[in-house]
Write a protein that holds these residues in place. Structure first.
Motif, PDB file in Angstrom:
ATOM      1  N   GLU A   1       0.820  -1.198   0.000  1.00  0.00           N
ATOM      2  CA  GLU A   1       0.000   0.000   0.000  1.00  0.00           C
ATOM      3  C   GLU A   1       0.861   1.257   0.000  1.00  0.00           C
ATOM      4  O   GLU A   1       0.444   2.303  -0.463  1.00  0.00           O
ATOM      5  CB  GLU A   1      -0.906  -0.020   1.234  1.00  0.00           C
ATOM      6  N   ILE A   2       2.068   1.136   0.526  1.00  0.00           N
ATOM      7  CA  ILE A   2       2.927   2.307   0.685  1.00  0.00           C
ATOM      8  C   ILE A   2       4.385   1.869   0.692  1.00  0.00           C
ATOM      9  O   ILE A   2       4.708   0.760   1.095  1.00  0.00           O
ATOM     10  CB  ILE A   2       2.576   3.054   2.001  1.00  0.00           C
ATOM     11  N   VAL A   3       5.244   2.744   0.206  1.00  0.00           N
ATOM     12  CA  VAL A   3       6.686   2.560   0.317  1.00  0.00           C
ATOM     13  C   VAL A   3       7.204   3.801   1.032  1.00  0.00           C
ATOM     14  O   VAL A   3       6.939   4.925   0.594  1.00  0.00           O
ATOM     15  CB  VAL A   3       7.368   2.419  -1.070  1.00  0.00           C
ATOM     16  N   ILE A   4       7.892   3.605   2.132  1.00  0.00           N
ATOM     17  CA  ILE A   4       8.436   4.722   2.902  1.00  0.00           C
ATOM     18  C   ILE A   4       9.948   4.701   2.759  1.00  0.00           C
ATOM     19  O   ILE A   4      10.585   3.674   2.996  1.00  0.00           O
ATOM     20  CB  ILE A   4       8.039   4.621   4.390  1.00  0.00           C
ATOM     21  N   CYS A   5      10.512   5.814   2.364  1.00  0.00           N
ATOM     22  CA  CYS A   5      11.966   5.920   2.212  1.00  0.00           C
ATOM     23  C   CYS A   5      12.517   6.809   3.319  1.00  0.00           C
ATOM     24  O   CYS A   5      11.952   7.859   3.622  1.00  0.00           O
ATOM     25  CB  CYS A   5      12.308   6.527   0.856  1.00  0.00           C
ATOM     26  N   LEU A   6      13.605   6.370   3.913  1.00  0.00           N
ATOM     27  CA  LEU A   6      14.285   7.144   4.943  1.00  0.00           C
ATOM     28  C   LEU A   6      15.662   7.529   4.421  1.00  0.00           C
ATOM     29  O   LEU A   6      16.377   6.686   3.878  1.00  0.00           O
ATOM     30  CB  LEU A   6      14.441   6.315   6.230  1.00  0.00           C
ATOM     31  N   SER A   7      16.034   8.780   4.574  1.00  0.00           N
ATOM     32  CA  SER A   7      17.350   9.191   4.124  1.00  0.00           C
ATOM     33  C   SER A   7      18.391   8.855   5.187  1.00  0.00           C
ATOM     34  O   SER A   7      18.092   8.788   6.374  1.00  0.00           O
ATOM     35  CB  SER A   7      17.379  10.698   3.822  1.00  0.00           C
ATOM     36  N   CYS A   8      19.596   8.617   4.727  1.00  0.00           N
ATOM     37  CA  CYS A   8      20.726   8.328   5.610  1.00  0.00           C
ATOM     38  C   CYS A   8      21.901   9.195   5.176  1.00  0.00           C
ATOM     39  O   CYS A   8      21.967   9.648   4.037  1.00  0.00           O
ATOM     40  CB  CYS A   8      21.115   6.849   5.531  1.00  0.00           C
ATOM     41  N   ASP A   9      22.823   9.412   6.083  1.00  0.00           N
ATOM     42  CA  ASP A   9      23.975  10.267   5.790  1.00  0.00           C
ATOM     43  C   ASP A   9      25.096   9.549   5.066  1.00  0.00           C
ATOM     44  O   ASP A   9      25.983  10.191   4.523  1.00  0.00           O
ATOM     45  CB  ASP A   9      24.520  10.895   7.079  1.00  0.00           C
ATOM     46  N   SER A  10      25.091   8.210   5.067  1.00  0.00           N
ATOM     47  CA  SER A  10      26.187   7.473   4.446  1.00  0.00           C
ATOM     48  C   SER A  10      25.722   6.069   4.056  1.00  0.00           C
ATOM     49  O   SER A  10      24.691   5.586   4.538  1.00  0.00           O
ATOM     50  CB  SER A  10      27.373   7.347   5.412  1.00  0.00           C
ATOM     51  N   ARG A  11      26.499   5.425   3.212  1.00  0.00           N
ATOM     52  CA  ARG A  11      26.210   4.038   2.841  1.00  0.00           C
ATOM     53  C   ARG A  11      26.313   3.144   4.076  1.00  0.00           C
ATOM     54  O   ARG A  11      25.554   2.199   4.240  1.00  0.00           O
ATOM     55  CB  ARG A  11      27.178   3.579   1.746  1.00  0.00           C
ATOM     56  N   GLU A  12      27.240   3.456   4.964  1.00  0.00           N
ATOM     57  CA  GLU A  12      27.402   2.679   6.183  1.00  0.00           C
ATOM     58  C   GLU A  12      26.145   2.758   7.043  1.00  0.00           C
ATOM     59  O   GLU A  12      25.722   1.761   7.641  1.00  0.00           O
ATOM     60  CB  GLU A  12      28.631   3.147   6.976  1.00  0.00           C
ATOM     61  N   GLU A  13      25.528   3.935   7.102  1.00  0.00           N
ATOM     62  CA  GLU A  13      24.295   4.081   7.874  1.00  0.00           C
ATOM     63  C   GLU A  13      23.163   3.272   7.229  1.00  0.00           C
ATOM     64  O   GLU A  13      22.361   2.652   7.931  1.00  0.00           O
ATOM     65  CB  GLU A  13      23.904   5.554   7.977  1.00  0.00           C
ATOM     66  N   VAL A  14      23.104   3.252   5.901  1.00  0.00           N
ATOM     67  CA  VAL A  14      22.113   2.436   5.190  1.00  0.00           C
ATOM     68  C   VAL A  14      22.303   0.973   5.555  1.00  0.00           C
ATOM     69  O   VAL A  14      21.366   0.276   5.937  1.00  0.00           O
ATOM     70  CB  VAL A  14      22.233   2.621   3.656  1.00  0.00           C
ATOM     71  N   ASP A  15      23.554   0.501   5.432  1.00  0.00           N
ATOM     72  CA  ASP A  15      23.846  -0.900   5.724  1.00  0.00           C
ATOM     73  C   ASP A  15      23.516  -1.254   7.171  1.00  0.00           C
ATOM     74  O   ASP A  15      22.976  -2.331   7.455  1.00  0.00           O
ATOM     75  CB  ASP A  15      25.313  -1.218   5.423  1.00  0.00           C
ATOM     76  N   SER A  16      23.804  -0.353   8.098  1.00  0.00           N
ATOM     77  CA  SER A  16      23.516  -0.580   9.510  1.00  0.00           C
ATOM     78  C   SER A  16      22.005  -0.645   9.756  1.00  0.00           C
ATOM     79  O   SER A  16      21.524  -1.505  10.503  1.00  0.00           O
ATOM     80  CB  SER A  16      24.147   0.525  10.354  1.00  0.00           C
ATOM     81  N   LEU A  17      21.252   0.246   9.124  1.00  0.00           N
ATOM     82  CA  LEU A  17      19.802   0.256   9.284  1.00  0.00           C
ATOM     83  C   LEU A  17      19.191  -1.032   8.733  1.00  0.00           C
ATOM     84  O   LEU A  17      18.335  -1.648   9.368  1.00  0.00           O
ATOM     85  CB  LEU A  17      19.207   1.476   8.577  1.00  0.00           C
ATOM     86  N   ILE A  18      19.662  -1.474   7.576  1.00  0.00           N
ATOM     87  CA  ILE A  18      19.150  -2.712   6.977  1.00  0.00           C
ATOM     88  C   ILE A  18      19.514  -3.915   7.846  1.00  0.00           C
ATOM     89  O   ILE A  18      18.685  -4.797   8.090  1.00  0.00           O
ATOM     90  CB  ILE A  18      19.673  -2.873   5.541  1.00  0.00           C
ATOM     91  N   ALA A  19      20.734  -3.953   8.342  1.00  0.00           N
ATOM     92  CA  ALA A  19      21.153  -5.054   9.211  1.00  0.00           C
ATOM     93  C   ALA A  19      20.317  -5.082  10.485  1.00  0.00           C
ATOM     94  O   ALA A  19      19.899  -6.144  10.960  1.00  0.00           O
ATOM     95  CB  ALA A  19      22.641  -4.943   9.539  1.00  0.00           C
ATOM     96  N   GLY A  20      20.039  -3.913  11.040  1.00  0.00           N
ATOM     97  CA  GLY A  20      19.208  -3.831  12.240  1.00  0.00           C
ATOM     98  C   GLY A  20      17.788  -4.290  11.979  1.00  0.00           C
ATOM     99  O   GLY A  20      17.189  -4.975  12.800  1.00  0.00           O
ATOM    100  N   ALA A  21      17.241  -3.918  10.815  1.00  0.00           N
ATOM    101  CA  ALA A  21      15.889  -4.346  10.464  1.00  0.00           C
ATOM    102  C   ALA A  21      15.821  -5.864  10.322  1.00  0.00           C
ATOM    103  O   ALA A  21      14.898  -6.507  10.823  1.00  0.00           O
ATOM    104  CB  ALA A  21      15.433  -3.672   9.169  1.00  0.00           C
ATOM    105  N   ALA A  22      16.813  -6.448   9.671  1.00  0.00           N
ATOM    106  CA  ALA A  22      16.845  -7.906   9.502  1.00  0.00           C
ATOM    107  C   ALA A  22      16.994  -8.593  10.858  1.00  0.00           C
ATOM    108  O   ALA A  22      16.318  -9.582  11.144  1.00  0.00           O
ATOM    109  CB  ALA A  22      17.971  -8.308   8.560  1.00  0.00           C
TER     110      ALA A  22
END
Length: 110
Positions: A73-94
């Motif tokens: 129904e929706i896709v929510i995008c969150l901005s991050c300051d770095s690729r490392e922050e993206v990877d950390s957020l994804i790892a935390g979600a998993a």
């Protein structure tokens, strides 16, 4: 006038959803939370989410609640300051039980 965006998101299990987002570092405001909803800060003062139980969410609309197992129904995008922050957020979600449906991509400035 102070404007905010508040996303109302239906969830099947409020406690489990709250624990998931807390594991990712999001904070909740108990003043606006209760048995049917949890008020989550995404960007303080600008963007919030109200995680609501499906029955409560249903009381706000005149159509059926979308079944997230059958469609999006929706896709929510969150901005991050770095690729490392993206990877950390994804790892935390998993680690918190989230499903990663698409691997991260590099898009330069995005």
């Amino acid at each position: 006038m102070n404007k905010q965006s508040i996303l109302n998101l239906p969830v099947k299990d409020l406690d489990k959803s709250r624990a998931f987002f807390a594991a990712l570092g999001f904070a909740f405001d108990p003043r606006f939370s209760g048995d049917n909803a949890a008020y989550m800060h995404i960007v303080d003062g600008a963007i919030q989410a109200m995680l609501t139980t499906e029955p409560f969410f249903q009381s706000l609309i005149d159509k059926p609640v979308a079944n997230a197992r059958e469609g999006n129904e929706i896709v929510i995008c969150l901005s991050c300051d770095s690729r490392e922050e993206v990877d950390s957020l994804i790892a935390g979600a998993a680690a918190a039980g989230g499903r990663i449906p698409h691997r991260p991509e590099e898009h330069g400035f995005m």
